[in-house]
Design a protein around this motif. Structure first.
Motif, PDB file in Angstrom:
ATOM      1  N   LEU A 176       0.811  -1.217   0.000  1.00  0.00           N
ATOM      2  CA  LEU A 176       0.000   0.000   0.000  1.00  0.00           C
ATOM      3  C   LEU A 176       0.848   1.272   0.000  1.00  0.00           C
ATOM      4  O   LEU A 176       0.487   2.276  -0.628  1.00  0.00           O
ATOM      5  CB  LEU A 176      -0.947   0.020   1.198  1.00  0.00           C
ATOM      6  N   LEU A 177       1.981   1.247   0.688  1.00  0.00           N
ATOM      7  CA  LEU A 177       2.845   2.427   0.735  1.00  0.00           C
ATOM      8  C   LEU A 177       3.477   2.731  -0.617  1.00  0.00           C
ATOM      9  O   LEU A 177       3.693   3.892  -0.967  1.00  0.00           O
ATOM     10  CB  LEU A 177       3.948   2.242   1.776  1.00  0.00           C
ATOM     11  N   LEU A 178       3.771   1.673  -1.379  1.00  0.00           N
ATOM     12  CA  LEU A 178       4.479   1.856  -2.654  1.00  0.00           C
ATOM     13  C   LEU A 178       3.561   1.860  -3.865  1.00  0.00           C
ATOM     14  O   LEU A 178       4.006   2.114  -4.975  1.00  0.00           O
ATOM     15  CB  LEU A 178       5.533   0.757  -2.820  1.00  0.00           C
ATOM     16  N   ASN A 179       2.279   1.584  -3.646  1.00  0.00           N
ATOM     17  CA  ASN A 179       1.365   1.388  -4.768  1.00  0.00           C
ATOM     18  C   ASN A 179       0.291   2.466  -4.802  1.00  0.00           C
ATOM     19  O   ASN A 179      -0.501   2.591  -3.869  1.00  0.00           O
ATOM     20  CB  ASN A 179       0.698   0.011  -4.627  1.00  0.00           C
ATOM     21  N   ARG A 180       0.258   3.240  -5.855  1.00  0.00           N
ATOM     22  CA  ARG A 180      -0.758   4.287  -6.004  1.00  0.00           C
ATOM     23  C   ARG A 180      -2.108   3.700  -6.410  1.00  0.00           C
ATOM     24  O   ARG A 180      -3.146   4.296  -6.178  1.00  0.00           O
ATOM     25  CB  ARG A 180      -0.320   5.303  -7.067  1.00  0.00           C
ATOM     26  N   HIS A 181      -2.075   2.554  -7.058  1.00  0.00           N
ATOM     27  CA  HIS A 181      -3.318   1.956  -7.565  1.00  0.00           C
ATOM     28  C   HIS A 181      -3.432   0.517  -7.069  1.00  0.00           C
ATOM     29  O   HIS A 181      -3.258  -0.432  -7.825  1.00  0.00           O
ATOM     30  CB  HIS A 181      -3.342   2.000  -9.105  1.00  0.00           C
ATOM     31  N   ALA A 182      -3.714   0.392  -5.789  1.00  0.00           N
ATOM     32  CA  ALA A 182      -3.807  -0.935  -5.178  1.00  0.00           C
ATOM     33  C   ALA A 182      -4.985  -1.716  -5.741  1.00  0.00           C
ATOM     34  O   ALA A 182      -6.026  -1.149  -6.085  1.00  0.00           O
ATOM     35  CB  ALA A 182      -3.946  -0.802  -3.669  1.00  0.00           C
ATOM     36  N   SER A 183      -4.825  -3.021  -5.813  1.00  0.00           N
ATOM     37  CA  SER A 183      -5.881  -3.901  -6.312  1.00  0.00           C
ATOM     38  C   SER A 183      -7.125  -3.809  -5.433  1.00  0.00           C
ATOM     39  O   SER A 183      -7.042  -3.839  -4.200  1.00  0.00           O
ATOM     40  CB  SER A 183      -5.362  -5.345  -6.325  1.00  0.00           C
ATOM     41  N   SER A 184      -8.287  -3.702  -6.061  1.00  0.00           N
ATOM     42  CA  SER A 184      -9.545  -3.623  -5.305  1.00  0.00           C
ATOM     43  C   SER A 184      -9.817  -4.923  -4.546  1.00  0.00           C
ATOM     44  O   SER A 184     -10.597  -4.941  -3.594  1.00  0.00           O
ATOM     45  CB  SER A 184     -10.708  -3.318  -6.252  1.00  0.00           C
ATOM     46  N   GLU A 185      -9.172  -6.024  -4.943  1.00  0.00           N
ATOM     47  CA  GLU A 185      -9.330  -7.294  -4.231  1.00  0.00           C
ATOM     48  C   GLU A 185      -8.407  -7.372  -3.014  1.00  0.00           C
ATOM     49  O   GLU A 185      -8.714  -8.054  -2.041  1.00  0.00           O
ATOM     50  CB  GLU A 185      -9.021  -8.454  -5.177  1.00  0.00           C
ATOM     51  N   LEU A 186      -7.276  -6.644  -3.077  1.00  0.00           N
ATOM     52  CA  LEU A 186      -6.309  -6.711  -1.984  1.00  0.00           C
ATOM     53  C   LEU A 186      -6.616  -5.741  -0.843  1.00  0.00           C
ATOM     54  O   LEU A 186      -6.246  -5.991   0.296  1.00  0.00           O
ATOM     55  CB  LEU A 186      -4.901  -6.427  -2.515  1.00  0.00           C
ATOM     56  N   ILE A 187      -7.289  -4.638  -1.141  1.00  0.00           N
ATOM     57  CA  ILE A 187      -7.573  -3.648  -0.095  1.00  0.00           C
ATOM     58  C   ILE A 187      -8.387  -4.249   1.052  1.00  0.00           C
ATOM     59  O   ILE A 187      -8.001  -4.125   2.221  1.00  0.00           O
ATOM     60  CB  ILE A 187      -8.255  -2.394  -0.686  1.00  0.00           C
ATOM     61  N   PRO A 188      -9.522  -4.936   0.777  1.00  0.00           N
ATOM     62  CA  PRO A 188     -10.282  -5.504   1.905  1.00  0.00           C
ATOM     63  C   PRO A 188      -9.537  -6.602   2.654  1.00  0.00           C
ATOM     64  O   PRO A 188      -9.867  -6.903   3.804  1.00  0.00           O
ATOM     65  CB  PRO A 188     -11.554  -6.054   1.244  1.00  0.00           C
ATOM     66  N   ILE A 189      -8.540  -7.219   2.021  1.00  0.00           N
ATOM     67  CA  ILE A 189      -7.703  -8.202   2.727  1.00  0.00           C
ATOM     68  C   ILE A 189      -6.714  -7.471   3.637  1.00  0.00           C
ATOM     69  O   ILE A 189      -6.509  -7.851   4.793  1.00  0.00           O
ATOM     70  CB  ILE A 189      -6.924  -9.089   1.712  1.00  0.00           C
ATOM     71  N   SER A 190      -6.123  -6.395   3.130  1.00  0.00           N
ATOM     72  CA  SER A 190      -5.057  -5.685   3.855  1.00  0.00           C
ATOM     73  C   SER A 190      -5.567  -4.912   5.061  1.00  0.00           C
ATOM     74  O   SER A 190      -4.916  -4.895   6.116  1.00  0.00           O
ATOM     75  CB  SER A 190      -4.344  -4.716   2.899  1.00  0.00           C
ATOM     76  N   VAL A 191      -6.722  -4.267   4.933  1.00  0.00           N
ATOM     77  CA  VAL A 191      -7.198  -3.349   5.978  1.00  0.00           C
ATOM     78  C   VAL A 191      -7.316  -4.009   7.355  1.00  0.00           C
ATOM     79  O   VAL A 191      -6.817  -3.459   8.347  1.00  0.00           O
ATOM     80  CB  VAL A 191      -8.524  -2.678   5.548  1.00  0.00           C
ATOM     81  N   PRO A 192      -7.960  -5.177   7.497  1.00  0.00           N
ATOM     82  CA  PRO A 192      -8.070  -5.783   8.840  1.00  0.00           C
ATOM     83  C   PRO A 192      -6.714  -6.099   9.479  1.00  0.00           C
ATOM     84  O   PRO A 192      -6.543  -5.928  10.689  1.00  0.00           O
ATOM     85  CB  PRO A 192      -8.872  -7.065   8.592  1.00  0.00           C
ATOM     86  N   GLU A 217     -18.054  -2.576   7.949  1.00  0.00           N
ATOM     87  CA  GLU A 217     -17.727  -3.589   8.961  1.00  0.00           C
ATOM     88  C   GLU A 217     -16.235  -3.948   8.972  1.00  0.00           C
ATOM     89  O   GLU A 217     -15.738  -4.544   9.936  1.00  0.00           O
ATOM     90  CB  GLU A 217     -18.563  -4.862   8.756  1.00  0.00           C
ATOM     91  N   LEU A 218     -15.511  -3.600   7.923  1.00  0.00           N
ATOM     92  CA  LEU A 218     -14.083  -3.911   7.853  1.00  0.00           C
ATOM     93  C   LEU A 218     -13.212  -2.916   8.617  1.00  0.00           C
ATOM     94  O   LEU A 218     -12.058  -3.205   8.900  1.00  0.00           O
ATOM     95  CB  LEU A 218     -13.611  -3.961   6.394  1.00  0.00           C
ATOM     96  N   TYR A 219     -13.743  -1.730   8.929  1.00  0.00           N
ATOM     97  CA  TYR A 219     -12.852  -0.711   9.471  1.00  0.00           C
ATOM     98  C   TYR A 219     -13.427   0.153  10.610  1.00  0.00           C
ATOM     99  O   TYR A 219     -12.676   0.618  11.464  1.00  0.00           O
ATOM    100  CB  TYR A 219     -12.410   0.241   8.344  1.00  0.00           C
ATOM    101  N   LEU A 220     -14.741   0.386  10.642  1.00  0.00           N
ATOM    102  CA  LEU A 220     -15.266   1.456  11.477  1.00  0.00           C
ATOM    103  C   LEU A 220     -15.002   1.260  12.975  1.00  0.00           C
ATOM    104  O   LEU A 220     -14.444   2.138  13.639  1.00  0.00           O
ATOM    105  CB  LEU A 220     -16.762   1.657  11.231  1.00  0.00           C
TER     106      LEU A 220
END
Length: 429
Positions: free
Chosen positions: A126-142, A180-183
């Motif tokens: 996420l730090l190095l990627n300006r256009h992160a995969s929409s499939e990877l974001i919900p995996i990474s956030v938790p 539900e993933l972040y709040l």
């Protein structure tokens, strides 16, 4: 752009594959110190796709451990994000796709999942990627929220918390993340800091930036942000602490870039406040105090720190344009005074003046909009009268007339939305 920093870094980098793991780590520590000192041009000169591909080959050939690789990549990403450097080379490297595969693979494991590795991979990605995969974001956030929720207050742990929150804040504001993933976790992280004040200033700002950006698609928790977590009061306090005793009295005429970490964090708070005024439409009495603090530093920075002075104009513009505050709050918060003072200066050939004009144009538009409610209509007329008196007192009409030709240049060069009609910039009661 070859400099002493880039030469030293490249020399150490090409020595890495010939070192044992412990010696390699020592060299990476030296390299991280050099990265801290790099400016944007040096950063872009060194961190190209070829370098990331070379690192990937070293990992494949067991000449660099994943632990050492992620340590260095996290630091590269940390400095890139902190200094707001636009560099997309990692995205086009082999490492990018390899990291994606590793995150997917590690996350799917039922047993033996290496959460430390997953967190490191997600932070790098996420730090190095300006256009992160929409499939990877919900995996990474938790995973990142879990890393940011650690209560240990040791310096080492707090650095890890800061890194996790920095990576979280890189989640694109245009990405619609499920609540539900972040709040709940983000709310608890912010509340814990408010009670214990254990975060670094950068970590706290990034926690808020991540949460405020989620309002773009989901405004159901506006009330929580305003009345439970008290964003406005917290932002005001942070601005006061960051601006107090700062060297605003630099030599006359020195424009100065955004250089120190303190200034960079201050700038990020301004970004977050702009987003707040864009996405959150609940009005709060604390807004007056925040506007007053913004106006104070806008005045102070305009003399000697053009970079921060320019960014202090954006929250004011967004506050009035998005109806986040009443025009009366801009009067009480001395925003109109600060902008009119800026307009009285002899030098009008810069972007700050354009933004001031846009602010005043928005104020004028707001005051022309009649209210349906009788009481509010009376308030609008009273505020309109006060604004007109303030403009008349400052000789604003004469200022606009004097710089008619300059306005044409502004409109052509900077802000195509500005009108050339004088009436648009004047308040007629």
């Amino acid at each position: 752009m070859e400099t002493d920093n880039t030469k030293k870094f490249n020399k150490l980098f090409y020595e890495l594959e010939h070192c044992r793991k412990d010696k390699q780590r020592k060299k990476i520590g030296e390299m991280n110190e050099i990265i801290d000192e790099m400016n944007e041009e040096e950063h872009k000169f060194v961190f190209k796709t070829e370098l990331y591909n070379k690192m990937n080959k070293m990992i494949e050939k067991k000449k660099m451990s994943m632990e050492n690789a992620t340590w260095m990549l996290k630091h590269i990403g940390y400095c890139k994000v902190l200094k707001d450097i636009w560099n997309t080379c990692f995205e086009y490297s082999e490492s990018n796709s390899i990291f994606e595969e590793m995150i997917f693979y590690e996350n799917k494991k039922k047993e033996g999942k290496n959460e430390k590795l997953l967190i490191d991979l997600c932070e790098c990605y996420l730090l190095l990627n300006r256009h992160a995969s929409s499939e990877l974001i919900p995996i990474s956030v938790p995973y990142l929220l879990k890393a940011a929720s650690v209560k240990d207050e040791s310096e080492e742990t707090q650095k890890e918390v800061e890194m996790a929150l920095l990576a979280l804040s890189c989640v694109d504001q245009f990405y619609d993340l499920r609540q539900e993933l972040y709040l709940n976790d983000t709310k608890e992280i912010i509340k814990y800091h408010q009670e214990h004040r254990n975060f670094t200033k950068l970590a706290y700002q990034r926690a808020w930036e991540f949460l405020i950006n989620r309002l773009r698609y989901d405004r159901s928790f506006e009330d929580m942000i305003v009345n439970e977590l008290h964003f406005v009061g917290e932002a005001t306090r942070e601005l006061e602490e960051l601006a107090i005793n700062d060297d605003w009295n630099r030599k006359k005429g020195e424009e100065g870039g955004i250089k120190t970490k303190k200034e960079l964090i201050l700038l990020r708070w301004l970004h977050t406040i702009v987003a707040y005024f864009c996405y959150c439409h609940l009005r709060n009495e604390e807004n007056v105090v925040l506007i007053d603090r913004i106006s104070y530093v806008f005045r102070a920075a305009n003399d000697n720190h053009r970079g921060i002075g320019l960014w202090y104009s954006y929250p004011l513009i967004n506050a009035v344009e998005n109806r986040a505050v009443k025009v009366d709050a801009l009067l009480k918060g001395r925003a109109i005074d600060a902008v009119l003072e800026r307009m009285q200066r002899p030098k009008l050939d810069d972007e700050i003046t354009v933004e001031c004009l846009q602010f005043l144009k928005n104020v004028s538009n707001r005051l022309e909009e009649e209210e349906k409610d009788e009481k509010e209509e009376e308030e609008r007329k009273a505020t309109k009268r006060k604004v007109f008196e303030k403009m008349e007192e400052e000789g604003y009409e004469d200022t606009i007339t004097s710089f008619h030709e300059t306005l044409k240049i502004f409109n052509r060069r900077y802000y195509h939305g500005l009108s050339l009609k004088f009436s648009d910039y004047l308040v007629n009661v």
